[in-house]
Scaffold this active site. Structure first.
Site, mmCIF file in Angstrom:
data_model
loop_
_atom_site.group_PDB
_atom_site.id
_atom_site.type_symbol
_atom_site.label_atom_id
_atom_site.label_comp_id
_atom_site.label_asym_id
_atom_site.label_seq_id
_atom_site.Cartn_x
_atom_site.Cartn_y
_atom_site.Cartn_z
ATOM 1 N N GLN A 118 18.965 15.605 -41.783
ATOM 2 C CA GLN A 118 18.735 14.640 -42.871
ATOM 3 C C GLN A 118 20.006 14.460 -43.708
ATOM 4 O O GLN A 118 20.369 13.340 -44.068
ATOM 5 C CB GLN A 118 17.576 15.148 -43.751
ATOM 6 C CG GLN A 118 17.072 14.133 -44.749
ATOM 7 C CD GLN A 118 16.445 12.920 -44.059
ATOM 8 O OE1 GLN A 118 16.056 12.980 -42.899
ATOM 9 N NE2 GLN A 118 16.388 11.801 -44.768
ATOM 10 N N GLU A 142 8.895 35.460 -27.675
ATOM 11 C CA GLU A 142 8.712 36.806 -28.267
ATOM 12 C C GLU A 142 7.561 36.788 -29.273
ATOM 13 O O GLU A 142 7.627 37.435 -30.315
ATOM 14 C CB GLU A 142 9.999 37.267 -28.951
ATOM 15 C CG GLU A 142 11.111 37.606 -27.972
ATOM 16 C CD GLU A 142 11.046 39.024 -27.446
ATOM 17 O OE1 GLU A 142 10.893 39.958 -28.243
ATOM 18 O OE2 GLU A 142 11.144 39.176 -26.221
HETATM 19 C C1 LIG Z 1 12.677 29.080 -23.326
HETATM 20 C C2 LIG Z 1 11.688 30.188 -23.117
HETATM 21 C C3 LIG Z 1 12.138 31.418 -22.684
HETATM 22 C C4 LIG Z 1 11.229 32.447 -22.458
HETATM 23 N N1 LIG Z 1 11.665 33.626 -21.925
HETATM 24 C C5 LIG Z 1 10.745 34.535 -21.486
HETATM 25 C C6 LIG Z 1 11.148 35.677 -20.731
HETATM 26 O O1 LIG Z 1 12.334 35.890 -20.489
HETATM 27 N N2 LIG Z 1 10.195 36.503 -20.261
HETATM 28 C C7 LIG Z 1 8.871 36.291 -20.491
HETATM 29 O O2 LIG Z 1 8.042 37.083 -20.031
HETATM 30 N N3 LIG Z 1 8.437 35.242 -21.237
HETATM 31 C C8 LIG Z 1 9.353 34.351 -21.723
HETATM 32 N N4 LIG Z 1 8.943 33.247 -22.444
HETATM 33 C C9 LIG Z 1 7.503 33.056 -22.666
HETATM 34 C C10 LIG Z 1 7.109 33.090 -24.121
HETATM 35 O O3 LIG Z 1 7.128 34.398 -24.605
HETATM 36 C C11 LIG Z 1 5.724 32.401 -24.218
HETATM 37 O O4 LIG Z 1 5.951 31.012 -24.071
HETATM 38 C C12 LIG Z 1 5.025 32.691 -25.517
HETATM 39 O O5 LIG Z 1 4.607 34.014 -25.559
HETATM 40 C C13 LIG Z 1 3.812 31.786 -25.742
HETATM 41 O O6 LIG Z 1 2.985 31.749 -24.636
HETATM 42 P P1 LIG Z 1 2.481 30.321 -24.064
HETATM 43 O O7 LIG Z 1 3.686 29.478 -23.881
HETATM 44 O O8 LIG Z 1 1.639 30.567 -22.872
HETATM 45 O O9 LIG Z 1 1.632 29.688 -25.231
HETATM 46 P P2 LIG Z 1 0.080 29.939 -25.531
HETATM 47 O O10 LIG Z 1 -0.194 31.387 -25.617
HETATM 48 O O11 LIG Z 1 -0.742 29.136 -24.589
HETATM 49 O O12 LIG Z 1 -0.052 29.317 -26.991
HETATM 50 C C14 LIG Z 1 -0.185 27.908 -27.215
HETATM 51 C C15 LIG Z 1 -0.434 27.716 -28.711
HETATM 52 O O13 LIG Z 1 -1.661 28.365 -29.090
HETATM 53 C C16 LIG Z 1 -1.414 29.278 -30.138
HETATM 54 N N5 LIG Z 1 -2.284 30.444 -30.014
HETATM 55 C C17 LIG Z 1 -2.548 31.176 -28.895
HETATM 56 N N6 LIG Z 1 -3.380 32.180 -29.180
HETATM 57 C C18 LIG Z 1 -3.652 32.093 -30.502
HETATM 58 C C19 LIG Z 1 -4.448 32.864 -31.403
HETATM 59 N N7 LIG Z 1 -5.130 33.932 -30.994
HETATM 60 N N8 LIG Z 1 -4.492 32.480 -32.704
HETATM 61 C C20 LIG Z 1 -3.788 31.390 -33.139
HETATM 62 N N9 LIG Z 1 -3.020 30.639 -32.331
HETATM 63 C C21 LIG Z 1 -2.952 30.987 -31.031
HETATM 64 C C22 LIG Z 1 0.047 29.668 -29.987
HETATM 65 O O14 LIG Z 1 0.567 30.178 -31.209
HETATM 66 C C23 LIG Z 1 0.680 28.350 -29.592
HETATM 67 O O15 LIG Z 1 0.895 27.559 -30.724
HETATM 68 C C24 LIG Z 1 9.847 32.239 -22.712
HETATM 69 C C25 LIG Z 1 9.416 30.988 -23.198
HETATM 70 C C26 LIG Z 1 10.313 29.966 -23.387
HETATM 71 C C27 LIG Z 1 9.790 28.633 -23.844
#
Ligand SMILES: Cc1cc2nc3c(=O)[nH]c(=O)nc-3n(C[C@H](O)[C@H](O)[C@H](O)COP(=O)(O)OP(=O)(O)OC[C@H]3O[C@@H](n4cnc5c(N)ncnc54)[C@H](O)[C@@H]3O)c2cc1C
Length: 408
Positions: free
Chosen positions: A361, A388
């Site tokens: 902005q 994380e």
């Molecule tokens: C660029 C990148 C690098 C990564 N690197 C690694 C890696 O090296 N190794 C690895 O193992 N993982 C890795 N990850 C995975 C990452 O840790 C996950 O994406 C993260 O833990 C969220 O899981 P999900 O994407 O399945 O989202 P989901 O768990 O499906 O969540 C979707 C939404 O729902 C919300 N939500 C879910 N449960 C609840 C609840 N109980 N209460 C309130 N809200 C909730 C979440 O906050 C989020 O907003 C990486 C991800 C990215 C994008």
């Protein structure tokens, strides 16, 4: 126990300045190119290896710094340079920590050097926990590891996703289910050595930000690894599973989860990465506001702009203090009675998102273009509230810790 201090000591300042020099001279100038290429910046990792920034020794030294500030200081400076490139440099550390936390001395000595390679032939490693149906809900993990006693081998099948360096890593650390009855207590971690048949890269993701960092699916199709690749060894696993089964029989009495304590200790490092990105964007915005003139004066002469900068800096400093507090607690073995590690990650990552948006902005139209770095920093910042543990999960952990209630 090291006294808590707000000031880095002389030795730390020297390391910080050295890291800052590398971030400013090597990382930042390469940032736009690797963001566009969406590829692992191997030459930059190699450069980091040559000067000693890409090695277990360096991170171990920072980790064992008695003040706890070595790792946050390192993360802040490298991510100030650029988040995507910095993640390519520190991503191997995730897998290395997995081995350090659970492995035997022999496993540590065998595998960690192979994760980093050397300055002439750099390698990376991947930590594979997340799955398509097991992100925040780690207990839903499906990747299965079955022991083949006759051959003393583990057979692993499943699909991992979002793995940083997945498929391009020399060494993969894979978390898998060994006892489906026990939920997350029935998981174990395995080393998958270089060139193991059955491990392949699935989809490589095209991302919103941190595009210099490789993120991909990892397919495990009848991957066979020797018994010695089970981190911690079979005896320790059997003892841990027996204890978990005993507890489950007694009605699942709540036990202190060692994994939770580990997360509390590692989350401040992610908070520090976010502080680095936020500080970078704030500095660009401050410089711009002092030099850009409209209505015959620098735009910072307007309270509307100056107050934004005041808020940005206040929040960045507050975030750093939370990160430093949690890091100090971790190195001194303090109990995270208010989930202070999660607090620091939550606040710092939300701050990075907010501050980088404010920076756009303040730069007006320029902020919205790729001619200036703040739009990239804003795209990069979005990751901190997701990986994380998402911000929602951090709030869940904090609320549960504060209340002692099983808040959903
Ligand atoms: C660029 C990148 C690098 C990564 N690197 C690694 C890696 O090296 N190794 C690895 O193992 N993982 C890795 N990850 C995975 C990452 O840790 C996950 O994406 C993260 O833990 C969220 O899981 P999900 O994407 O399945 O989202 P989901 O768990 O499906 O969540 C979707 C939404 O729902 C919300 N939500 C879910 N449960 C609840 C609840 N109980 N209460 C309130 N809200 C909730 C979440 O906050 C989020 O907003 C990486 C991800 C990215 C994008």
């Amino acid at each position: 126990m090291a006294e808590f201090t707000m000031e880095l000591n002389d030795e730390q300042k020297e390391v910080r300045d050295w890291l800052h020099g590398f971030a400013a001279d090597v990382i930042r100038p390469a940032a736009a190119e690797w963001d566009e290429r969406e590829e692992t910046p191997w030459p930059v990792i190699q450069e980091a290896a040559k000067v000693g920034i890409y090695s277990l020794d360096f991170y171990a030294q920072q980790y064992f710094d008695a003040t706890g500030l070595g790792i946050p200081m390192t993360m802040e400076e490298l991510f100030w340079g650029d988040a995507g490139i910095a993640l390519s440099i520190v991503g191997t550390g995730l897998a290395a920590v997995g081995v350090l936390a659970n492995g035997t001395e022999e496993q540590i000595g065998t595998w960690i050097p192979q994760m980093y390679g050397d300055a002439n032939d750099v390698k990376v490693a991947a930590f594979c926990s997340s799955e398509p149906d097991a992100g925040s809900d780690v207990a839903s993990m499906r990747t299965r590891a079955v022991y083949d006693e006759a051959k003393d081998e583990w057979v692993i099948n499943g699909t991992k996703t979002w793995a940083t360096n997945g498929g391009i890593a020399n060494v993969h650390v894979v978390v898998a289910v060994v006892d489906p009855e026990l939920g997350s207590k029935g998981h174990a971690s395995f080393i998958v050595p270089p060139n193991t048949p059955g491990l392949s890269q699935g989809q490589k993701f095209k991302k919103h930000g941190i595009r210099a960092s490789h993120t991909a699916e990892v397919i495990l199709d009848n991957v066979r690894v020797p018994g010695s690749c089970l981190l911690g060894g079979k005896e320790k696993l059997d003892e841990r599973l027996a204890r978990a089964r005993e507890r489950a029989k007694k009605g699942g009495e709540r036990v202190k989860n060692a994994a939770m304590a580990t997360f509390e200790a590692s989350r401040p490092a992610v908070g520090a990465m976010a502080v680095g990105t936020a500080r970078a964007a704030y500095e660009v915005a401050l410089d711009y506001a002092k030099t850009r003139e409209q209505f015959g004066r620098p735009i910072i002469d307007n309270q509307g702009v100056a107050f934004q900068l005041a808020d940005m800096r206040t929040q960045i400093d507050a975030a750093r203090l939370l990160v430093w507090r949690a890091s100090w607690m971790a190195i001194n073995g303090k109990q995270f009675t208010a989930a202070e590690g999660s607090m620091s990650k939550l606040f710092a990552s939300e701050t990075a998102k907010k501050v980088t948006a404010q920076a756009i902005q303040i730069l007006g139209g320029n902020g919205y273009t790729r001619e200036y770095p703040v739009e990239r920093m804003h795209r990069d910042a979005a990751i901190y509230t997701i990986f994380e543990g998402t911000s929602e999960i951090q709030r869940l952990v904090i609320a549960r810790t504060l209340s002692g209630m099983p808040i959903r």
